[in-house]
Design an enzyme around this catalytic site. Structure first.
Site, PDB file in Angstrom:
ATOM      1  N   GLY A  34      47.137  32.536  54.148  1.00  0.00           N
ATOM      2  CA  GLY A  34      46.004  33.433  54.290  1.00  0.00           C
ATOM      3  C   GLY A  34      46.465  34.759  54.859  1.00  0.00           C
ATOM      4  O   GLY A  34      47.492  34.819  55.550  1.00  0.00           O
ATOM      5  N   GLN A  39      45.821  42.953  58.916  1.00  0.00           N
ATOM      6  CA  GLN A  39      47.237  42.606  59.077  1.00  0.00           C
ATOM      7  C   GLN A  39      48.155  43.544  58.305  1.00  0.00           C
ATOM      8  O   GLN A  39      49.359  43.587  58.573  1.00  0.00           O
ATOM      9  CB  GLN A  39      47.492  41.168  58.614  1.00  0.00           C
ATOM     10  N   CYS A  77      50.817  32.508  62.243  1.00  0.00           N
ATOM     11  CA  CYS A  77      50.206  33.731  61.714  1.00  0.00           C
ATOM     12  C   CYS A  77      51.318  34.665  61.261  1.00  0.00           C
ATOM     13  O   CYS A  77      52.320  34.817  61.960  1.00  0.00           O
ATOM     14  CB  CYS A  77      49.378  34.393  62.810  1.00  0.00           C
ATOM     15  N   LEU A  78      51.137  35.285  60.111  1.00  0.00           N
ATOM     16  CA  LEU A  78      52.139  36.226  59.622  1.00  0.00           C
ATOM     17  C   LEU A  78      52.348  37.386  60.593  1.00  0.00           C
ATOM     18  O   LEU A  78      53.407  38.008  60.604  1.00  0.00           O
ATOM     19  CB  LEU A  78      51.717  36.768  58.245  1.00  0.00           C
ATOM     20  N   HIS A 101      40.472  31.402  60.954  1.00  0.00           N
ATOM     21  CA  HIS A 101      41.580  32.220  61.438  1.00  0.00           C
ATOM     22  C   HIS A 101      41.510  33.637  60.840  1.00  0.00           C
ATOM     23  O   HIS A 101      41.632  34.629  61.566  1.00  0.00           O
ATOM     24  CB  HIS A 101      42.899  31.530  61.061  1.00  0.00           C
ATOM     25  N   GLU A 102      41.277  33.715  59.525  1.00  0.00           N
ATOM     26  CA  GLU A 102      41.250  35.036  58.879  1.00  0.00           C
ATOM     27  C   GLU A 102      40.035  35.854  59.322  1.00  0.00           C
ATOM     28  O   GLU A 102      40.125  37.070  59.522  1.00  0.00           O
ATOM     29  CB  GLU A 102      41.265  34.905  57.353  1.00  0.00           C
ATOM     30  N   HIS A 130      40.623  37.635  62.457  1.00  0.00           N
ATOM     31  CA  HIS A 130      41.366  38.896  62.274  1.00  0.00           C
ATOM     32  C   HIS A 130      40.407  40.069  62.025  1.00  0.00           C
ATOM     33  O   HIS A 130      40.656  41.193  62.465  1.00  0.00           O
ATOM     34  CB  HIS A 130      42.318  38.807  61.075  1.00  0.00           C
TER      35      HIS A 130
HETATM   36 CO    CO Z   1      46.821  35.435  61.064  1.00  0.00          CO
END
Ligand code: CO
Length: 159
Positions: free
Chosen positions: A46, A51, A89-90, A131-132, A135
């Site tokens: 995701g 991000q 998380c990226l 989670h997304e 963000h």
């Molecule tokens: Co993330």
């Protein structure tokens, strides 16, 4: 398509609240595709627009290599149950931690063609959606996670 630069924890852009998307055009669809490619190149499941430094309410999710969801202006309208599982998380390279999330969610969003959708999700997909969406409100999982480790403690995927 093009790879976008992923912002990492400490970058103030990740703490901002994103604005609604009001125009879904060809250019925006290309942005979604670029997000998707960036996510896949990082082996994520995701990715949310902040991000990559874009403060708009959009994310792309693909937890099973079959069903890609492009979610524009997503809102969780129902939550059920509670489950703790490990996340990454990226934007937080090599950090993992346990996060309590709703077990099931119902989310409303607009898809890449401007159609309103409702999705019922559970398991990793439900976790990834939560989670997304965090963000989009400037929240990172490391702010709410417990037992944060460097390196992946188990099989769970990055969101
Ligand atoms: Co993330």
């Amino acid at each position: 398509m093009a790879l976008l630069e992923i912002k990492t924890a400490g970058d103030p852009v990740l703490k901002q609240i994103s604005a609604p998307v009001d125009k879904i055009d060809k250019r925006f669809r290309k942005f979604l595709d670029d997000m998707y490619e960036t996510m896949k190149s990082g082996e994520g499941v995701g990715i949310a627009a902040p991000q990559v430094g874009v403060l708009l309410r959009a994310c792309v999710i693909e937890v099973d290599d079959k069903n890609r969801y492009d979610m524009i202006n997503p809102v969780i309208i129902e939550r059920e149950g509670s489950v703790v599982d490990n996340e990454g998380c990226l934007s937080c390279p090599n950090l993992f931690g346990d996060v309590e999330r709703a077990a099931k969610v119902r989310v409303e969003f607009t898809n890449r063609f401007g159609k309103k959708k409702t999705l019922d999700a559970e398991g990793l997909l439900a976790r990834c959606i939560q989670h997304e969406l965090d963000h989009l409100d400037g929240k990172l999982f490391i702010d709410i996670a417990k037992n944060i480790t460097k390196g992946r403690p188990n099989r769970n995927a990055k969101t």
